[in-house]
Structures are given as C-alpha cells and as structure tokens.
Design an enzyme around this catalytic site. Structure first.
Site, short mmCIF file in Angstrom:
data_model
loop_
_atom_site.label_atom_id
_atom_site.label_comp_id
_atom_site.label_asym_id
_atom_site.label_seq_id
_atom_site.Cartn_x
_atom_site.Cartn_y
_atom_site.Cartn_z
N GLU A 1 23.69 0.81 -9.48
CA GLU A 1 22.34 1.33 -9.22
C GLU A 1 22.03 1.48 -7.73
OE1 GLU A 1 23.06 -1.64 -10.46
OE2 GLU A 1 21.70 -3.23 -9.76
N HIS B 1 27.03 -3.38 -9.07
CA HIS B 1 25.66 -2.87 -9.21
C HIS B 1 25.66 -1.39 -8.85
CE1 HIS B 1 23.38 -6.70 -9.59
NE2 HIS B 1 24.44 -7.19 -8.98
N LEU C 1 -10.44 0.37 6.35
CA LEU C 1 -9.47 1.09 7.18
C LEU C 1 -9.91 1.10 8.65
CD1 LEU C 1 -7.64 4.39 6.42
CD2 LEU C 1 -8.85 4.17 8.57
N CYS D 1 26.38 -6.59 -14.03
CA CYS D 1 26.62 -7.87 -13.38
C CYS D 1 26.53 -9.04 -14.38
CB CYS D 1 25.70 -8.04 -12.18
SG CYS D 1 26.39 -9.22 -11.00
N LYS E 1 -14.54 11.55 9.02
CA LYS E 1 -15.12 10.23 9.28
C LYS E 1 -14.02 9.26 9.76
CE LYS E 1 -18.01 6.89 6.87
NZ LYS E 1 -18.55 6.59 5.55
N VAL F 1 0.82 -1.19 0.00
CA VAL F 1 0.00 0.00 0.00
C VAL F 1 0.87 1.26 0.00
CG1 VAL F 1 -0.37 0.34 2.49
CG2 VAL F 1 -2.27 0.69 0.89
N GLN G 1 29.08 -10.36 -17.50
CA GLN G 1 29.52 -11.75 -17.74
C GLN G 1 29.12 -12.20 -19.15
OE1 GLN G 1 27.76 -13.86 -14.43
NE2 GLN G 1 29.08 -12.85 -12.94
N1 GLN Z 1 24.37 -14.99 -12.02
C1 GLN Z 1 25.57 -14.23 -11.95
C2 GLN Z 1 26.44 -14.59 -10.76
O1 GLN Z 1 25.98 -15.14 -9.82
C3 GLN Z 1 25.28 -12.73 -11.98
C4 GLN Z 1 24.54 -12.25 -10.79
C5 GLN Z 1 23.91 -10.91 -10.98
O2 GLN Z 1 23.66 -10.46 -12.10
N2 GLN Z 1 23.60 -10.24 -9.90
O3 GLN Z 1 27.61 -14.35 -10.76
#
Ligand code: GLN
Length: 529
Positions: free
Chosen positions: A507, A505, A190, A380, A222, A15, A384
């Site tokens: 992000e 990562h 609610l 990631c 209310k 929510v 690869q």
């Molecule tokens: N599967 C891949 C690994 O374990 C990449 C993992 C991911 O993209 N977070 O290394």
C-alpha cells in the site's frame, strides 16, 4: 536559489494542512519544478514508530525505512516522489541531536539554548533534507496549530530561515466555521490565529481557509482585511468528496499563480490533465464491489490510510466503485453472525497489526476466506496469521501460533528470528523500508507484478519460521516470494480464486496514477473481472 514554502495551521489541528501541502507540491511539480516536502512534528517522540496508530493514525514507512507521520503518505501520493526519513523532522530528533552535540562538547562551552541552538539545529535539518533531495522548492508543513508551546521553536526557525534565505512563502491554513443556524461563516478564530503568527514575526502571504462551503467574496474580503492581505491571496478549500480534488479547486482559484508570484518564480501553466482524469474515474465509477477490512484499530480509519488510498487508486484503474467496511476483528471471535455477514462481501483484507487482541478473529476471517473461495488479501500480520490458520487447520498443528500471540506455543510457525531477539529498544528496530523480494515464475504474485524482482516496504518484527516452510509447502501452500535471505514474503494457494498474502506493505507505494499491482489483482478478482 532554493525556495521555501512554509505551511502553518490555525484554529484546529487536522484541518487538512497535509492535503494543502501535498496539493501545493503537485501543482508546483506540474509546472516542472522539482519539489520536496518536509513534515515537522513538534512532539518529542523521535519518530512516529512508537506511537499508537489509534491516537495518531498510520505510521507511514519510507523507502529508506523511516517510520514517519502519515502526511508523508499524502506527499508521496500527490507528488509521486520518494521521500526519505530526512523528510520528517520531529522535536524528538532535534533535541536528541542538540543534546548529543552538547555531550560531545561541540558547543564549546556555550550555554545551550532554544534560540539559537535548537533553532539552528532545525534549520540545519531542513537544509539537509533539501540537499538530500536536490529539490528547487522545499515545502515545509509545521504540524499542530499556531500557539502550541511545542511548535514555537519551529515557527521561530522558519522565521529565521525566511530572513536568511529570502523567497519564502508563508501559507496559513485555518478553519472557518460554518454556523448552520444562521448560515454565517465565522472568521474570528482565523483572525486570531493570524494575529498569533504575526506576534512572533510571521506575516502569512497566502491564507487557505478550510470550510464546509466555499467562501463568498464578502468573507474573503473580510479575511483579507483582518490578516493584512489582498483578497486575491485568500483561497477557499471547501469540503469535497475526494481529497484528490483539492489541488484542482485551488488551481481554479488561481492559487498556483499566487504561489509562483510570492516565490518570485516563473509561472508555467500546470498540466493536471492526468490528475483530472483520475478524479473523474473515481467519481464516475460504475460497478460496485464490497470489501471487508478486518483489523484492530478500525475505529480510527486513519490507522490504515494508505490501504484505503491504495484501494481507491486500484479501483479507479479498474473502473470500480469500491465500498469498504471496517470490521473489528475482536467481534468475529464471539459473534457468529458477524462471521456470516463477512461471507457476504466480495473480498476480505486482513490488515496489518500488532499484539494478541483480535488475532483469533482475524484467523477466523482467513479460514472463512480460504474455505469459501472468497477473494483474500493478507497484509503483513495478515500473512503471518494466514500461516497460523493454515498450520492449524490444514497441516493439523492444533496449537500452532505466532510467538507474538503465544510466546510458549508448541508450534511457533511465526516467530522472532535470532538476529532480532537481541534487540532491546522498541523504536526503529523492526525490518523496515524497501527490501528486495524475489518472485517465483508462474505464480500469481509473479503474474501480478510481471517481473521476478520487486522492492516493497516492510515494517515488522516477526517472520514465518523457516523450520516450518517445507511442511507448509508439502500441504499445498505456495511460497511465491522470498527475501534475499530466503524469508517468506508472499504466499498463495493456486486452486483458490484469489488468495494472496504478503509480509510487505504494498500500500505504501501505491499512487493515484500508478496503483499497486497487488491491489489491482485483488479487486479484479473480487469484482469477477
Ligand atoms: N506484528 C507483526 C510483526 O511485528 C506484524 C506487523 C505488521 O502487520 N505491520 O511482525
């Protein structure tokens, strides 16, 4: 004295409690209070690491390597603080610890019970997280909905916490359905969820009603009447275009004042000007850029929440309006047309992922980006598979693969290294959390970050196989970042417009007012800026 804000949810899960918790944190921080947030997840998993993102959304990775609920991502983005694994308390962690103590004889012959042993453990974990952060105000979000069986010990623990600590504000966030046919706002569910809370001894101090449209005064009155509150303590969190607007609409209604009053702390007018600026930039962005996100869990957009948000942050910074399309990788394997469509985007991101399904589709997307000079970012698994693609199509190792996809491949260019091989457990055993990356001067990665040492968060098990690194470089792949053990962290191709892939990562560290340099660079190139 430490103050606590407890946020509970009613009527429905999802929510938007996380956004309310994060907004509360932002407003208090903007008043110069130091805050931390805790997410309580009543499920029995020890952490979110073992959960399917398709069911539960993204696993958010903390700086110290915790695999946590995605709400911690909201907290970090809104409040711009660094959370730790202590900030996510799950029932799994609580029971694990209680049972460990029982086995160690720490309960000295007592009968071990939910009350007081489990509830004490919960309070200890809350207090530990507070100590770890040193914050003056702790905001605790209890996952799920009031009335869930699993949630009861946690509600009971917070009731006890309020008794022991004083100065605890309970905020209840619940849905009010808008019936389109009659235009009515229905408050009964609610009312029931508040009754349920009161039955276990918690009277909320503030109600935040989630609804499609703003609550009118009559509905507020209310709700107040039935929940034993004054109308000025009922707030409306109506649908907005952008989650980042939520703290601003709450502030306009005086939520910040009510909160300080309930906590018994001084009210200082929160300075949200930079935040407002950011919201304006997102809403008024002019130039459009179209980005394709290629992945596997694309049906549930929450699986890649931090990436979506990182794109919003970087776009606001650049004044871009970024349109994103989620592309299911598997479709690229069979549907030639899908691949053609992909080439019409301004940029492609190959998303993180696990397992073989869709991997060949992702490899096709990478090939397309590399060969057609399309702006590309691999994250990631995206790095690869970029290595696999390059090994197959440029180096000429026809069967090159990651051993995650083909354990018997002749050319394991991505593989599990020996120190990971012996690990039998699944949870918490990847390379996790912030790790040092050394960037090579003169490369794209170095230019983006403007420095040679960065820390980005990781969550993966496989690595680019060191045995192939020389060969890959000989054929033109530039390794622009390595870990302190020399493992591949960033790759790029200098003659390409923008081709960057990272094992990390980035992000997770992107913030509205501090976007990730990687996302800025990628979008800038995609937009031709
Ligand atoms: N599967 C891949 C690994 O374990 C990449 C993992 C991911 O993209 N977070 O290394």
């Amino acid at each position: 004295m430490v103050k606590y804000v407890i946020i509970t949810g009613g009527v429905l899960s999802s929510v938007g409690k996380g956004t309310i918790a994060a907004s509360t944190g932002l407003l208090l921080k903007s008043m110069n209070y130091s805050v931390t947030l805790i997410k309580i997840d009543p499920y029995l998993n020890v952490d979110a690491g073992t959960m399917n993102p398709y069911m539960h959304g993204e696993v958010y990775v903390t700086e110290d390597g915790g695999e946590t609920d995605l709400d911690l991502g909201h907290y970090e983005r809104f409040v711009d603080i660094t959370m730790s694994k202590y900030n996510n308390i799950t029932a799994g962690k609580v029971y694990f610890e209680v049972i460990r103590k029982e086995r160690a004889g720490e309960y000295l012959g007592q009968t071990v019970q939910i009350i007081p042993h489990v509830t004490n453990q919960i309070k200890d974990m809350i207090r530990d997280a507070q100590k770890h952060s040193g914050a003056e105000i702790v905001i605790i979000e209890i996952g799920g909905t009031v009335g869930d069986i699993e949630g009861l010990p946690f509600l009971e623990a917070t009731r006890e916490l309020a008794l022991e600590e004083g100065n605890v504000a309970f905020i209840h966030v619940a849905l009010i359905e808008h019936l389109k046919a009659t235009g009515e706002l229905k408050t009964k569910p609610l009312q029931h969820s508040v009754q349920e809370l009161r039955r276990i001894g918690i009277q909320p101090h503030i109600i935040v009603a989630r609804s499609e449209i703003p609550l009118d005064e009559e509905t507020k009155r209310k709700v107040a009447l039935y929940t034993n509150l004054r109308p000025e303590h009922v707030f409306s969190s109506y649908d907005v275009d952008l989650v980042y607007e939520v703290p601003l609409i709450l502030k306009l209604q005086g939520y910040d004042k009510a909160l300080t009053q309930k906590l018994g702390i001084e009210y200082r007018s929160p300075d949200t000007s930079k935040w407002e600026d950011f919201v304006r930039r997102v809403k008024n962005a002019g130039r459009t850029v179209r980005i394709a996100l290629v992945g596997k869990y694309t049906k549930l957009k929450d699986s890649y929440l931090s990436i979506k948000e990182a794109i919003i942050h970087a776009s606001a910074h650049l004044g871009l309006k970024t349109e994103i399309s989620w592309i299911e990788a598997e479709n690229l394997e069979t549907d030639e047309n899908a691949l053609n469509v992909l080439s019409s985007y301004n940029g492609i991101i190959v998303l993180p992922g696990f397992g073989a399904r869709g991997a060949e589709g992702k490899i096709k997307a990478i090939k397309l980006a590399r060969e057609n000079n399309l702006s590309f970012l691999g994250i990631c698994f995206g790095l690869q598979l970029s290595v696999v693609e390059f090994a197959r199509n440029v180096v000429g190792l026809k069967n090159a693969n990651s051993t995650e996809i083909d354990p018997n491949t002749l050319h394991p260019v991505v593989t599990i290294l020996d120190d990971q091989k012996s690990v039998k457990e699944v949870g918490g055993t990847m390379r996790l959390g912030a790790q040092k990356i050394i960037l090579k001067p003169g490369t794209l990665a170095y230019r983006l970050y403007g420095t040679d040492v960065v820390y980005e968060r990781h969550r993966h098990r496989y690595e680019v196989n060191p045995k192939y690194v020389d060969l890959l470089q000989k054929h033109g792949m530039v390794i622009s970042g390595v870990s302190d053990k020399g493992l591949v962290e960033f790759i790029e191709f200098p003659d390409h417009k923008f081709f960057l892939a990272t094992q990390a990562h980035p992000e997770f560290k992107s913030r509205p007012l501090k976007p990730s340099p990687v996302f800025i660079g990628f979008l800038k190139a995609a937009a031709g800026l």
